[in-house]
Scaffold this motif. Structure first.
Motif, PDB file in Angstrom:
ATOM      1  N   MET A   1       0.853  -1.198   0.000  1.00 22.95           N
ATOM      2  CA  MET A   1       0.000   0.000   0.000  1.00 22.95           C
ATOM      3  C   MET A   1       0.885   1.243   0.000  1.00 22.95           C
ATOM      4  O   MET A   1       1.893   1.295   0.692  1.00 22.95           O
ATOM      5  N   ALA A   2       0.517   2.282  -0.778  1.00 20.46           N
ATOM      6  CA  ALA A   2       1.311   3.502  -0.877  1.00 20.46           C
ATOM      7  C   ALA A   2       1.289   4.253   0.432  1.00 20.46           C
ATOM      8  O   ALA A   2       0.263   4.339   1.106  1.00 20.46           O
ATOM      9  N   ALA A   3       2.456   4.822   0.831  1.00 20.09           N
ATOM     10  CA  ALA A   3       2.564   5.595   2.065  1.00 20.09           C
ATOM     11  C   ALA A   3       1.875   6.926   1.871  1.00 20.09           C
ATOM     12  O   ALA A   3       2.096   7.614   0.877  1.00 20.09           O
ATOM     13  N   GLN A   4       1.068   7.309   2.865  1.00 22.87           N
ATOM     14  CA  GLN A   4       0.296   8.538   2.755  1.00 22.87           C
ATOM     15  C   GLN A   4       1.098   9.711   3.287  1.00 22.87           C
ATOM     16  O   GLN A   4       1.800   9.609   4.290  1.00 22.87           O
ATOM     17  N   SER A   5       0.996  10.837   2.596  1.00 17.09           N
ATOM     18  CA  SER A   5       1.622  12.082   3.037  1.00 17.09           C
ATOM     19  C   SER A   5       0.617  13.203   2.875  1.00 17.09           C
ATOM     20  O   SER A   5      -0.463  13.009   2.313  1.00 17.09           O
ATOM     21  N   PHE A   6       1.002  14.408   3.360  1.00 15.71           N
ATOM     22  CA  PHE A   6       0.075  15.538   3.346  1.00 15.71           C
ATOM     23  C   PHE A   6       0.774  16.763   2.772  1.00 15.71           C
ATOM     24  O   PHE A   6       2.009  16.830   2.695  1.00 15.71           O
ATOM     25  N   GLN A   7      -0.053  17.732   2.379  1.00 11.91           N
ATOM     26  CA  GLN A   7       0.480  18.953   1.785  1.00 11.91           C
ATOM     27  C   GLN A   7      -0.490  20.098   2.018  1.00 11.91           C
ATOM     28  O   GLN A   7      -1.681  19.894   2.271  1.00 11.91           O
ATOM     29  N   LEU A   8       0.034  21.314   1.921  1.00 12.80           N
ATOM     30  CA  LEU A   8      -0.772  22.525   1.950  1.00 12.80           C
ATOM     31  C   LEU A   8      -0.675  23.176   0.572  1.00 12.80           C
ATOM     32  O   LEU A   8       0.424  23.366   0.045  1.00 12.80           O
ATOM     33  N   VAL A   9      -1.822  23.521  -0.007  1.00  8.19           N
ATOM     34  CA  VAL A   9      -1.879  24.147  -1.325  1.00  8.19           C
ATOM     35  C   VAL A   9      -2.420  25.555  -1.155  1.00  8.19           C
ATOM     36  O   VAL A   9      -3.530  25.746  -0.630  1.00  8.19           O
ATOM     37  N   MET A  10      -1.644  26.545  -1.596  1.00 12.29           N
ATOM     38  CA  MET A  10      -2.055  27.935  -1.443  1.00 12.29           C
ATOM     39  C   MET A  10      -3.137  28.275  -2.469  1.00 12.29           C
ATOM     40  O   MET A  10      -2.961  28.089  -3.665  1.00 12.29           O
ATOM     41  N   ARG A  11      -4.263  28.764  -1.965  1.00 11.07           N
ATOM     42  CA  ARG A  11      -5.357  29.203  -2.833  1.00 11.07           C
ATOM     43  C   ARG A  11      -5.310  30.716  -3.065  1.00 11.07           C
ATOM     44  O   ARG A  11      -5.469  31.189  -4.175  1.00 11.07           O
ATOM     45  N   THR A  12      -5.118  31.461  -1.982  1.00 14.76           N
ATOM     46  CA  THR A  12      -4.960  32.919  -2.101  1.00 14.76           C
ATOM     47  C   THR A  12      -3.719  33.314  -1.315  1.00 14.76           C
ATOM     48  O   THR A  12      -3.413  32.720  -0.277  1.00 14.76           O
ATOM     49  N   GLY A  13      -3.012  34.308  -1.816  1.00 12.37           N
ATOM     50  CA  GLY A  13      -1.792  34.740  -1.163  1.00 12.37           C
ATOM     51  C   GLY A  13      -0.746  35.160  -2.179  1.00 12.37           C
ATOM     52  O   GLY A  13      -1.060  35.405  -3.354  1.00 12.37           O
TER      53      GLY A  13
END
Length: 216
Positions: A1-13
Motif C-alpha cells: 500500500m502507498a505511504a500517505q503524506s500531506f500537503q498545503l496548497v495555497m489558494r490565495t496569497g
C-alpha cells in the motif's frame, strides 16, 4: 500500500497554487525566512503557526499571531487536528487547503482506458449508372428492347371502369358480360323467328289480331 503524506496548497496569497509538502514531523509557518514554510505577506506574523505530526494526524497550533489563524472560518484558540479538504487562513489574505497526497514513487495501477468500438459507416446505395449506347455497341452488348409505355389495353379488364376490381373479380365480370350479350342475341333471334311464323301462318287474321291488322 502507498505511504500517505500531506500537503498545503495555497489558494490565495503571494503565490496561488504553490504546494508545501509536509515532509517533517514538525513545521513552523511564518513570514521570517527561518520558518519551514515561508509566506511573505503583511498579514502573516514572523512566527505565525506550526504543524505537529501526531498519531491521529497533523495538529495545527497558532503561535500568538497578530491577525490570527483560522480553520474553515473559525479562529483557533487551541490546537486542532486537520482533516483533508479543510481550509487554513493566516490573517485575511492567505488561505491554504490541507490535502492528503501519496508518494511520487508509489506504484499506481490504473484501469485500462476505454476504447470505443470503431463507428460503422453505412454507405447509401448508389443508383445504377446508365450505360452510354455507343459504348454498349462497342463492347458488343445488346440492349434489351424498350417496352412502349402507351400500349392499348388488352380487354375490358384493363379499362378504367374495372380498375377497382380484384384480379379474381375481373374474369367473373367478363363472363357475365359475355352471358348478357349471348342472351340479347338469342332474344333477337327469337323475336325474328316469332315474327316470321306470325306472318307465315297468317295469325294476324285470327282473333283478336284481325281487329288490329288488315286481313284480305
Amino acid at each position: 500500500m502507498a505511504a500517505q503524506s500531506f500537503q498545503l496548497v495555497m489558494r490565495t496569497g503571494p503565490i496561488p497554487g504553490k504546494i508545501f509538502d509536509l515532509a517533517s514531523n514538525e513545521l513552523s509557518i511564518g513570514r521570517d525566512i527561518s520558518n519551514d514554510i515561508v509566506i511573505s505577506d503583511v498579514e502573516v506574523s514572523r512566527k505565525h503557526a506550526r504543524l505537529i505530526m501526531q498519531p491521529d494526524g497533523f495538529v495545527l497550533e497558532d503561535m500568538g499571531s497578530t491577525n490570527g489563524t483560522f480553520v474553515n472560518g473559525q479562529r483557533l484558540v487551541s490546537p486542532r487536528v486537520l482533516r483533508g479538504g479543510e481550509t487554513v487562513m493566516l490573517g485575511e489574505n492567505v488561505s491554504l487547503v490541507f490535502e492528503a497526497a501519496y508518494d511520487a514513487d508509489a506504484t499506481v495501477v490504473s484501469s485500462p482506458a476505454y476504447e470505443p468500438a470503431p463507428e460503422t459507416v453505412y454507405a447509401s446505395p448508389q443508383p445504377p449508372m446508365k450505360e452510354h449506347p455507343v459504348a454498349s455497341r462497342q463492347a458488343g452488348v445488346e440492349s434489351s428492347p424498350q417496352v412502349y409505355a402507351g400500349q392499348v389495353p388488352a380487354g375490358p379488364a384493363d379499362l378504367p371502369e374495372y380498375a377497382d376490381f380484384t384480379p379474381e373479380e375481373k374474369p367473373a365480370k367478363k363472363t357475365w358480360i359475355w352471358v348478357g350479350c349471348g342472351c340479347l342475341v338469342l332474344l333477337c333471334i327469337g323475336v325474328a323467328i316469332g315474327a316470321y311464323a306470325f306472318d307465315a301462318l297468317n295469325l294476324y287474321c285470327t282473333p283478336p289480331f284481325n281487329n288490329i291488322f288488315y286481313c284480305p
